[in-house]
Design a protein around this motif. Structure first.
Motif, PDB file in Angstrom:
ATOM      1  N   ALA A 392       1.042  -0.629  -0.278  1.00 61.17           N
ATOM      2  CA  ALA A 392       0.076  -0.076  -0.167  1.00 61.17           C
ATOM      3  C   ALA A 392       1.029   1.421  -0.165  1.00 61.17           C
ATOM      4  N   ALA A 393       0.388   1.976  -0.148  1.00 62.08           N
ATOM      5  CA  ALA A 393       0.952   3.662  -1.045  1.00 62.08           C
ATOM      6  C   ALA A 393       1.684   3.897   0.642  1.00 62.08           C
ATOM      7  N   GLU A 394       1.219   4.159   1.431  1.00 65.24           N
ATOM      8  CA  GLU A 394       2.039   3.967   2.755  1.00 65.24           C
ATOM      9  C   GLU A 394       2.300   3.539   3.872  1.00 65.24           C
ATOM     10  N   LEU A 395       2.949   1.801   3.465  1.00 69.52           N
ATOM     11  CA  LEU A 395       4.081   0.821   3.076  1.00 69.52           C
ATOM     12  C   LEU A 395       4.853   0.967   2.913  1.00 69.52           C
ATOM     13  N   ILE A 396       4.769   1.481   1.530  1.00 72.99           N
ATOM     14  CA  ILE A 396       5.779   1.883   0.674  1.00 72.99           C
ATOM     15  C   ILE A 396       6.765   3.137   1.053  1.00 72.99           C
ATOM     16  N   ARG A 397       6.319   4.249   1.448  1.00 76.77           N
ATOM     17  CA  ARG A 397       6.725   5.571   1.810  1.00 76.77           C
ATOM     18  C   ARG A 397       7.513   4.431   3.399  1.00 76.77           C
ATOM     19  N   ASP A 398       6.998   3.769   4.349  1.00 78.59           N
ATOM     20  CA  ASP A 398       7.359   3.560   5.508  1.00 78.59           C
ATOM     21  C   ASP A 398       8.573   2.335   4.888  1.00 78.59           C
ATOM     22  N   ALA A 399       8.911   2.155   4.753  1.00 72.01           N
ATOM     23  CA  ALA A 399       9.705   1.095   3.970  1.00 72.01           C
ATOM     24  C   ALA A 399      10.651   1.987   4.103  1.00 72.01           C
ATOM     25  N   ALA A 400      10.687   2.721   3.197  1.00 72.69           N
ATOM     26  CA  ALA A 400      11.539   3.206   2.779  1.00 72.69           C
ATOM     27  C   ALA A 400      12.131   4.066   4.221  1.00 72.69           C
ATOM     28  N   LEU A 401      11.668   4.591   4.635  1.00 74.10           N
ATOM     29  CA  LEU A 401      11.968   5.603   6.086  1.00 74.10           C
ATOM     30  C   LEU A 401      12.875   4.110   6.476  1.00 74.10           C
ATOM     31  N   GLU A 402      12.585   3.049   6.686  1.00 70.01           N
ATOM     32  CA  GLU A 402      12.974   1.759   8.105  1.00 70.01           C
ATOM     33  C   GLU A 402      14.501   1.286   7.155  1.00 70.01           C
ATOM     34  N   ALA A 403      13.754   1.669   5.903  1.00 72.20           N
ATOM     35  CA  ALA A 403      15.442   0.622   5.030  1.00 72.20           C
ATOM     36  C   ALA A 403      17.065   1.438   5.304  1.00 72.20           C
ATOM     37  N   SER A 404      16.150   3.336   4.898  1.00 79.63           N
ATOM     38  CA  SER A 404      17.090   4.123   5.734  1.00 79.63           C
ATOM     39  C   SER A 404      17.799   4.530   7.110  1.00 79.63           C
ATOM     40  N   GLY A 405      16.774   3.887   7.658  1.00 78.55           N
ATOM     41  CA  GLY A 405      17.404   3.825   9.040  1.00 78.55           C
ATOM     42  C   GLY A 405      16.673   5.102   9.962  1.00 78.55           C
ATOM     43  N   GLU A 406      15.473   5.586   9.358  1.00 76.98           N
ATOM     44  CA  GLU A 406      15.367   6.973   9.309  1.00 76.98           C
ATOM     45  C   GLU A 406      14.311   7.451  10.536  1.00 76.98           C
ATOM     46  N   LEU A 407      12.855   5.971  10.473  1.00 79.13           N
ATOM     47  CA  LEU A 407      11.931   5.691  10.751  1.00 79.13           C
ATOM     48  C   LEU A 407      11.701   5.844  11.826  1.00 79.13           C
ATOM     49  N   ALA A 504      16.426  -3.715   2.646  1.00 72.42           N
ATOM     50  CA  ALA A 504      16.213  -2.881   1.709  1.00 72.42           C
ATOM     51  C   ALA A 504      14.610  -4.355   1.407  1.00 72.42           C
ATOM     52  N   PHE A 505      15.633  -6.123   1.565  1.00 68.05           N
ATOM     53  CA  PHE A 505      14.878  -6.768   1.294  1.00 68.05           C
ATOM     54  C   PHE A 505      14.560  -7.942   2.004  1.00 68.05           C
ATOM     55  N   GLY A 506      15.062  -7.824   3.174  1.00 63.83           N
ATOM     56  CA  GLY A 506      15.102  -8.400   3.871  1.00 63.83           C
ATOM     57  C   GLY A 506      16.136  -9.941   4.629  1.00 63.83           C
ATOM     58  N   ARG A 507      17.004 -10.274   2.790  1.00 63.37           N
ATOM     59  CA  ARG A 507      17.418 -11.403   2.949  1.00 63.37           C
ATOM     60  C   ARG A 507      18.824 -11.373   2.462  1.00 63.37           C
ATOM     61  N   ALA A 508      19.673 -12.011   2.373  1.00 67.52           N
ATOM     62  CA  ALA A 508      21.255 -12.310   1.914  1.00 67.52           C
ATOM     63  C   ALA A 508      20.532 -12.079   0.369  1.00 67.52           C
ATOM     64  N   PRO A 509      22.199 -11.436  -0.333  1.00 67.88           N
ATOM     65  CA  PRO A 509      21.903 -11.539  -1.831  1.00 67.88           C
ATOM     66  C   PRO A 509      22.613 -12.847  -2.269  1.00 67.88           C
ATOM     67  N   SER A 557      12.993  -1.156  -7.374  1.00 68.09           N
ATOM     68  CA  SER A 557      13.379  -1.779  -7.311  1.00 68.09           C
ATOM     69  C   SER A 557      11.568  -2.647  -6.910  1.00 68.09           C
ATOM     70  N   ASN A 558      10.999  -3.515  -8.401  1.00 68.06           N
ATOM     71  CA  ASN A 558      10.004  -4.231  -7.751  1.00 68.06           C
ATOM     72  C   ASN A 558      10.088  -5.201  -6.937  1.00 68.06           C
ATOM     73  N   GLU A 559      11.019  -5.534  -6.309  1.00 69.85           N
ATOM     74  CA  GLU A 559      11.306  -7.057  -5.128  1.00 69.85           C
ATOM     75  C   GLU A 559      10.423  -5.361  -3.320  1.00 69.85           C
ATOM     76  N   PHE A 560      10.916  -4.732  -3.947  1.00 71.06           N
ATOM     77  CA  PHE A 560      11.520  -3.687  -2.806  1.00 71.06           C
ATOM     78  C   PHE A 560       9.475  -3.717  -2.809  1.00 71.06           C
ATOM     79  N   VAL A 561       9.253  -3.156  -3.623  1.00 74.75           N
ATOM     80  CA  VAL A 561       7.534  -3.066  -3.895  1.00 74.75           C
ATOM     81  C   VAL A 561       6.596  -4.047  -3.708  1.00 74.75           C
ATOM     82  N   TYR A 562       7.041  -5.019  -4.212  1.00 77.80           N
ATOM     83  CA  TYR A 562       5.897  -5.793  -3.958  1.00 77.80           C
ATOM     84  C   TYR A 562       6.205  -7.832  -3.051  1.00 77.80           C
ATOM     85  N   VAL A 563       5.120  -7.390  -2.689  1.00 79.67           N
ATOM     86  CA  VAL A 563       5.213  -8.806  -1.689  1.00 79.67           C
ATOM     87  C   VAL A 563       4.749 -10.253  -2.487  1.00 79.67           C
ATOM     88  N   ASP A 564       5.464 -10.994  -1.916  1.00 84.47           N
ATOM     89  CA  ASP A 564       5.050 -12.577  -2.706  1.00 84.47           C
ATOM     90  C   ASP A 564       5.076 -13.460  -1.507  1.00 84.47           C
TER      91      ASP A 564
END
Length: 564
Positions: A392-407, A504-509, A557-564
């Motif tokens: 959802a729109a709000e979760l994309i925003r919050d996820a970006a803040l969480e990834a940046s460590g600023e939330l 960003a993705f909660g996993r190892a590359p 990226s798609n992986e950041f904006v989408y979940v499966d």
């Protein structure tokens, strides 16, 4: 974990059932979410539209019934009569908008009163001078404002409020709010020259005493106009203030197909005496009790369907605001009924229901890309597999803040501008000025009840993630966060990439991703240096810029904006 039945009760009638409970009173802010026009001179029409909005949304949100068709005639498809619509509206017929002061403990209240008295004493002379300066212009503002209204409203505003009937008091209140708004605007333009200079000086001096004022927080809530409810008529309150009501007063009641008859005296007697009921009709308390009765499966079914929709992207009934014939039938009717009974059995605990849903095998399924399209669509409709879903729109925003460590995760407090680093829950939503980022990702406009959001994939979404200054600022902070673990002056590209993927993705590359990312960072750093002149920054600064580009790419990226 406020039980849902209590939550509903506070939203519908918190001021009636527990008037001394701050949270309960604030809950009635739900009834203030109607669209409001401060230049609507047809006041009876405005009141009618307010009541229609409350009736429509209450039926959709709490009962899962689309009743707006019954406003003008008996529903063409569902067993909902036109009388039923206005019986439901009659529960709200006495409401008036109100600005409640958010109170604290008894000690805080006493301190606030003493502080307010101190401010009144200190500013008495200044307020008297300001009032004397504005007095000659107040009458002009009054006449100018009245000129906007039709004669019936002018006559209403000229009357003594206390002598008016409950309906006319409601109309007076709505009209007088516009008069006060006009006065504030007109006074700013009315003063010129030395008089304006004098007024500005007085207001500045008055503002210098603001530190003495108690810090009051006011919330938009509602109250009843009094213990006697205005009449509710089929068709709404469209008559002029001076006109006589020519249609029968509709008493409050439930759907005829459920109760058979309008609400009678016997049902009123079931409700305990209301505290302080000399200032309220008590009608909303009756509705709240009925909505949350354990045997009222309409409320429980509507709620568990929304919980299911929240976690699975689609409700058991896809049309969450309309369980009627115009909506879609439930995909699993027995499951829907069982969940509704389970909600009541668990004491209306939302936390318990969330836990049950997210620990279920159904929720823990992944997407099924190996299926053919037809089989996959059928599996998703019947919840035999999950579908890749965009945040959802709000979760994309919050996820970006969480990834940046600023939330900022602090709970409570006032709303803030969209540039804030707090969760989107605390960002101001303005119907006439929507946030560009949230709007691009299909956030509701706030002009009507939204049962299920649209989910689109459009070019502006990609362009926003690529060019939006707020997103770019998050990418810069993200880059600083993943570099912060490296030793001073060190550059461990592989370690930085691993940290970025984890954040960003909660996993190892994977190994191939590491190689591609490290190669990108080195190439990008080299290209940056090659385009700079002799005053170019050092290699470390070029790497920092390349890392920002890399983190920016991850956030888009798609992986950041989408979940499966």
């Amino acid at each position: 974990d406020t039980p849902y039945d209590r939550f509903v009760t506070e939203q519908i009638a918190g001021d009636e059932l527990t008037p001394y409970d701050r949270d309960a009173v604030l809950g009635t802010g739900y009834l203030r979410m109607w669209p409001y026009e401060d230049n609507q001179v047809d006041i009876p029409k405005q009141l009618s539209e307010i009541l229609n909005d409350i009736t429509d949304v209450t039926a959709e949100v709490f009962l899962g019934l689309g009743m707006s068709c019954a406003r003008c005639h008996d529903h063409k498809f569902d067993p909902i009569l036109q009388q039923d619509y206005f019986r439901l509206q009659a529960f709200f017929s006495a409401i008036m908008p109100y600005r409640s002061i958010v109170q604290g403990s008894p000690e805080e209240k006493r301190a606030q009163k003493m502080q307010h008295a101190e401010w009144l004493l200190a500013t008495h002379d200044l307020r008297e001078k300001l009032s004397a300066l504005e007095a000659p212009h107040i009458e002009w503002c009054w006449e100018r404002s009245l000129g906007r209204f039709p004669d019936a409203v002018k006559n209403l505003l000229s009357a003594d409020f206390d002598t008016l009937s409950p309906l006319r008091q409601q109309l007076y209140d709505l009209a007088y709010r516009q008069v006060l708004n006009d006065r504030r605007r007109f006074l700013k333009k009315r003063f010129t020259g030395e008089e304006k200079k004098r007024r500005d000086e007085l207001k500045k001096l008055l503002a210098s005493f603001d530190h003495l004022k108690p810090k009051e927080i006011r919330a938009l809530t509602i109250v009843d106009v009094g213990p006697i409810a205005p009449p509710t008529v089929v068709g709404g309150r469209t008559s002029r203030p001076g006109a006589a009501m020519s249609t029968e007063n509709v008493p409050p009641g439930y759907l005829a197909i459920l109760e058979g008859q309008p609400l009678g005296e016997s049902l009123w007697a079931e409700i305990d005496p209301l505290p302080g009921n000399a200032t309220t009709t008590g009608r909303r308390s009756v509705l709240a009790r009925w909505l949350t009765r354990p045997d009222n499966q309409l409320t429980a079914r509507a709620l568990v369907n929304r919980l299911w929709q929240y976690h699975f992207g689609r409700g058991l009934v896809a049309t969450a605001n309309d369980f009627g014939r115009q909506g879609e039938p439930p995909s699993h009717p027995q499951l829907l009924d069982w969940l509704a009974r389970e909600l009541v059995r668990r004491g209306w605990s939302l936390k318990s229901m969330h836990r049950m849903l997210v620990t279920s095998n159904t929720y823990r399924q992944g997407a099924a890309p190996e299926m053919d399209r037809e089989r996959a669509d059928l599996a998703v409709r019947l919840f035999g597999s999950n579908r890749t879903r965009r945040l959802a729109a709000e979760l994309i925003r919050d996820a970006a803040l969480e990834a940046s460590g600023e939330l900022v995760t602090a709970i409570g407090g006032p709303s803030e501008e969209s540039a804030s680093l707090r969760r989107a829950l605390y960002v101001q939503l303005k119907r006439n000025r929507p946030d560009p980022m949230l709007s691009a990702f299909d956030a509701p406009l706030g002009t009507e009840s939204c049962a299920r959001r649209n989910v689109t994939t459009t070019a502006p979404q990609a362009l926003l993630l690529l060019n939006n200054e707020w997103i770019l600022a998050r990418a810069k902070s993200f880059a600083e966060r993943v570099r912060s673990g490296a030793a001073a002056g060190a550059w461990d590209a592989e370690r930085i990439v691993r940290r970025a993927y984890r954040a960003a993705f909660g996993r190892a590359p994977a190994e191939v991703e590491i190689n591609a990312a490290v190669g990108f960072l080195e190439r990008q750093s080299g290209e940056i240096i090659a385009t700079l002149d002799t005053d170019a920054p050092r290699l470390s600064e070029a790497r920092r810029t390349a890392l920002v580009d890399f983190c920016h790419a991850l956030l888009g990226s798609n992986e950041f904006v989408y979940v499966d």
